[in-house]
Design a protein around this motif. Structure first.
Motif, PDB file in Angstrom:
ATOM      1  N   ALA A  61       0.814  -1.219   0.000  1.00 51.74           N
ATOM      2  CA  ALA A  61       0.000   0.000   0.000  1.00 51.74           C
ATOM      3  C   ALA A  61       0.847   1.269   0.000  1.00 51.74           C
ATOM      4  CB  ALA A  61      -0.921   0.008   1.228  1.00 51.74           C
ATOM      5  N   TYR A  62       2.149   1.136   0.109  1.00 48.12           N
ATOM      6  CA  TYR A  62       3.036   2.310   0.114  1.00 48.12           C
ATOM      7  C   TYR A  62       3.216   2.830  -1.314  1.00 48.12           C
ATOM      8  CZ  TYR A  62       4.491   1.628   5.004  1.00 48.12           C
ATOM      9  OH  TYR A  62       4.533   1.530   6.382  1.00 48.12           O
ATOM     10  N   THR A  63       2.152   3.358  -1.861  1.00 44.93           N
ATOM     11  CA  THR A  63       2.164   3.756  -3.270  1.00 44.93           C
ATOM     12  C   THR A  63       3.149   4.884  -3.563  1.00 44.93           C
ATOM     13  OG1 THR A  63       0.279   5.212  -2.794  1.00 44.93           O
ATOM     14  CG2 THR A  63      -0.209   3.009  -3.650  1.00 44.93           C
ATOM     15  N   ALA A  64       3.281   5.843  -2.649  1.00 44.41           N
ATOM     16  CA  ALA A  64       4.203   6.961  -2.893  1.00 44.41           C
ATOM     17  C   ALA A  64       5.646   6.468  -2.917  1.00 44.41           C
ATOM     18  CB  ALA A  64       4.017   8.040  -1.834  1.00 44.41           C
ATOM     19  N   CYS A  65       5.998   5.585  -1.988  1.00 41.21           N
ATOM     20  CA  CYS A  65       7.353   5.025  -1.965  1.00 41.21           C
ATOM     21  C   CYS A  65       7.640   4.241  -3.239  1.00 41.21           C
ATOM     22  CB  CYS A  65       7.528   4.110  -0.755  1.00 41.21           C
ATOM     23  SG  CYS A  65       7.680   4.940   0.838  1.00 41.21           S
ATOM     24  N   LEU A  66       6.704   3.386  -3.630  1.00 40.38           N
ATOM     25  CA  LEU A  66       6.920   2.539  -4.794  1.00 40.38           C
ATOM     26  C   LEU A  66       6.941   3.356  -6.083  1.00 40.38           C
ATOM     27  CD1 LEU A  66       4.700  -0.511  -3.772  1.00 40.38           C
ATOM     28  CD2 LEU A  66       7.169  -0.213  -3.509  1.00 40.38           C
ATOM     29  N   ASP A  67       6.102   4.394  -6.172  1.00 39.31           N
ATOM     30  CA  ASP A  67       6.133   5.268  -7.346  1.00 39.31           C
ATOM     31  C   ASP A  67       7.475   5.982  -7.444  1.00 39.31           C
ATOM     32  OD1 ASP A  67       3.587   4.557  -8.060  1.00 39.31           O
ATOM     33  OD2 ASP A  67       2.628   6.357  -7.252  1.00 39.31           O
ATOM     34  N   LEU A  68       7.981   6.449  -6.312  1.00 36.66           N
ATOM     35  CA  LEU A  68       9.269   7.143  -6.313  1.00 36.66           C
ATOM     36  C   LEU A  68      10.385   6.188  -6.712  1.00 36.66           C
ATOM     37  CD1 LEU A  68      10.771   9.777  -5.729  1.00 36.66           C
ATOM     38  CD2 LEU A  68      10.974   9.054  -3.338  1.00 36.66           C
ATOM     39  N   MET A  69      10.329   4.952  -6.238  1.00 37.59           N
ATOM     40  CA  MET A  69      11.344   3.971  -6.609  1.00 37.59           C
ATOM     41  C   MET A  69      11.298   3.686  -8.109  1.00 37.59           C
ATOM     42  SD  MET A  69      11.091   1.359  -3.354  1.00 37.59           S
ATOM     43  CE  MET A  69      12.427   0.313  -3.886  1.00 37.59           C
ATOM     44  N   ARG A  70      10.097   3.626  -8.675  1.00 37.65           N
ATOM     45  CA  ARG A  70       9.989   3.415 -10.127  1.00 37.65           C
ATOM     46  C   ARG A  70      10.566   4.605 -10.893  1.00 37.65           C
ATOM     47  NH1 ARG A  70       5.345   0.207  -8.707  1.00 37.65           N
ATOM     48  NH2 ARG A  70       4.093   2.058  -8.272  1.00 37.65           N
ATOM     49  N   LEU A  71      10.289   5.820 -10.418  1.00 41.33           N
ATOM     50  CA  LEU A  71      10.838   7.003 -11.064  1.00 41.33           C
ATOM     51  C   LEU A  71      12.367   6.978 -11.054  1.00 41.33           C
ATOM     52  CD1 LEU A  71      10.604   9.886 -12.266  1.00 41.33           C
ATOM     53  CD2 LEU A  71      10.427  10.736  -9.915  1.00 41.33           C
ATOM     54  N   LEU A  72      12.932   6.485  -9.955  1.00 39.52           N
ATOM     55  CA  LEU A  72      14.388   6.432  -9.818  1.00 39.52           C
ATOM     56  C   LEU A  72      14.990   5.188 -10.460  1.00 39.52           C
ATOM     57  CD1 LEU A  72      14.647   7.632  -6.100  1.00 39.52           C
ATOM     58  CD2 LEU A  72      15.147   8.961  -8.161  1.00 39.52           C
ATOM     59  N   LYS A  73      14.117   4.390 -11.116  1.00 46.07           N
ATOM     60  CA  LYS A  73      14.548   3.170 -11.802  1.00 46.07           C
ATOM     61  C   LYS A  73      15.213   2.175 -10.850  1.00 46.07           C
ATOM     62  CE  LYS A  73      14.943   5.141 -16.447  1.00 46.07           C
ATOM     63  NZ  LYS A  73      14.151   6.344 -16.146  1.00 46.07           N
ATOM     64  N   ILE A  74      14.665   2.056  -9.647  1.00 45.56           N
ATOM     65  CA  ILE A  74      15.136   1.078  -8.670  1.00 45.56           C
ATOM     66  C   ILE A  74      14.433  -0.247  -8.942  1.00 45.56           C
ATOM     67  CG2 ILE A  74      15.183   0.488  -6.211  1.00 45.56           C
ATOM     68  CD1 ILE A  74      15.263   3.523  -5.650  1.00 45.56           C
ATOM     69  N   ASP A  75      15.194  -1.308  -9.109  1.00 50.43           N
ATOM     70  CA  ASP A  75      14.648  -2.630  -9.415  1.00 50.43           C
ATOM     71  C   ASP A  75      14.079  -3.231  -8.129  1.00 50.43           C
ATOM     72  OD1 ASP A  75      14.059  -5.224 -10.136  1.00 50.43           O
ATOM     73  OD2 ASP A  75      15.875  -5.493 -11.333  1.00 50.43           O
TER      74      ASP A  75
END
Length: 446
Positions: A61-75
């Protein structure tokens, strides 16, 4: 127009704010007092290896964290272990609740039916609570404590002890007799009450500094910004045209000490001190800097225990039955070797809301935890580790009590924002609350 923005504090809130600003095209200077990025969720050096200052569990449910990780291209497949929602105790203790990979809410229904360690009365109470919470849309007319909420809906003693109380302490880091029921319901709404993936548990495989803050710093630099560590900011000076000067910034450390906007993303005490250096424009300003950030705090303790590489648990983590009267303090144990191949035999035991536990010495606490592990997990080898390390964040989170007043991102000073997990939010002090606050503060600049 592109603006020069200083972000003071490179914890998860500050990193989220800096990345969001860079994405909007602003020139960012990210400033951190420590040499290590991450704030209260960072890497520390222990026995020649990088570990966390506290073991964390994130949620789907941590959508903001996961969205930020996707933006930063974190696998995320390499940096996070994704597990279905579960509360599994060792066989010697009792309950095993594991949600299967089914659409919501079937995953919870089947998990409840298959749960071991709960009797029919316990399961009926759990189903009744979940149904009622959905019917109420997860909202209370009047906030109360979690204990009062559980009593109101006739939750059994065993269910509270094995499910609700541990979840409350893990999510809010506040004992249920003092914790906000509404904030607890918000967490349940976005995890248990949402789609199945939202209820998944995400356990970091890498240390928290490498998980996000370092990638955020790289992103800032790639977008023409600066990242300055080892520099504490003690003074904010308003200048003409509603701009801000940071006197501690010298020409050797930064391109400029004058900024169009500033986001203060430190902990509440540091934020209050920094804003307290400003001359109040009105009585409201002075009240904002003092009373709205006068929190009580809760500690979190993590005990690292290194065993021979051959020592391994049957699961990546277990819930533990804490019993302070028996000197049993551990609430969760993580087998770090199943998260990171370089950490075989390393266990991390978490004690949230650990005020009682830290009254004893680190050596005595570690010894008590080892005895608890050996007894509850039925593994005699856990009674004696090769080495131990106890880390306590005494101000890990604010005490998340009912009707707690939290400040907004906006201050009464123009072009000056604050960010952090303590700002106004539907969530308790979590990584998700920090990231959401940082993003909101950055967007408010525009």
């Amino acid at each position: 127009m592109n603006k020069r923005v200083a972000v003071i504090g490179a914890g998860w809130a500050g990193c989220a704010a800096a990345v969001t600003l860079c994405r909007q095209g602003h020139k960012v200077t990210l400033i951190e007092a420590s040499r290590t990025l991450g704030g209260r969720a960072r890497a520390v050096q222990i026995q020649d290896q990088l570990l966390d200052n506290g073991q964390h569990i994130m949620l789907g449910a941590y959508t903001a964290c996961l969205d930020l990780m996707r933006l930063l291209k974190i696998d995320q497949s390499k940096t996070l272990l994704r597990l279905p929602l579960q509360m599994v105790y060792p066989h010697q203790t009792g309950m095993q609740f594991i949600a299967p990979k089914l659409p919501a809410p079937l995953h919870l229904i089947f998990a409840l039916v298959k749960t071991r360690g709960l009797n029919r009365e316990d399961k009926m109470a759990l189903a009744r609570f979940s149904t009622t919470a959905r019917w109420m849309d997860w909202k209370l007319n009047q906030d109360c404590t979690v204990s009062e909420l559980l009593q109101r809906y006739e939750q059994t003693e065993r269910l509270c002890r094995l499910m609700w109380n541990p979840l409350c302490i893990a999510a809010l880091n506040t004992p249920p007799e003092r914790a906000s029921a509404q904030i607890f319901l918000n967490v349940l709404r976005d995890s248990l009450g949402a789609n199945r993936l939202a209820s998944d548990m995400l356990i970091p495989r890498v240390d928290l500094t490498h998980l996000l803050p370092e990638a955020a710093a790289t992103y800032v630099k790639q977008h023409g910004g600066e990242v300055i560590d080892g520099l504490a900011i003690h003074t904010l000076v308003p200048t003409e045209n509603h701009r801000w000067q940071l006197p501690e910034l010298t020409q050797e450390r930064s391109n400029s000490s004058i900024f169009d906007c500033v986001i203060v993303a430190t902990n509440p005490d540091q934020c209050a001190r920094l804003l307290g250096t400003l001359r109040p424009l009105s009585s409201d300003d002075e009240q904002f800097a003092s009373s709205e950030m006068a929190f009580e705090y809760e500690p979190i303790t993590t005990c690292y225990l290194q065993y021979p590489e051959s020592v391994k648990l049957s699961r990546p983590f277990f819930a533990l039955a804490d019993e302070p009267t028996k000197n049993y303090w551990g609430q969760f144990i993580f087998d770090r070797g199943q998260l990171n191949a370089t950490q075989s035999g390393l266990m991390a035991v978490v004690v949230s809301a650990s005020t009682g536990a830290i009254e004893q010495s680190h050596a005595n606490l570690a010894q008590a935890i080892m005895q608890q592990l050996a007894q509850q997990l039925g593994i005699p080898e856990l009674a004696q580790a090769l080495w131990t390390k106890v880390i306590t964040e005494k101000r890990a989170t604010f005490s998340c009590t009912p009707n707690l007043k939290r400040p907004t991102n906006q201050t009464t000073f123009r072009n000056l924002m604050i960010a952090g997990d303590f700002t106004e939010s539907a969530y308790p002090a979590t990584l998700e609350a920090a990231v959401r606050s940082g993003v909101m503060a950055a967007k408010a600049i525009v």
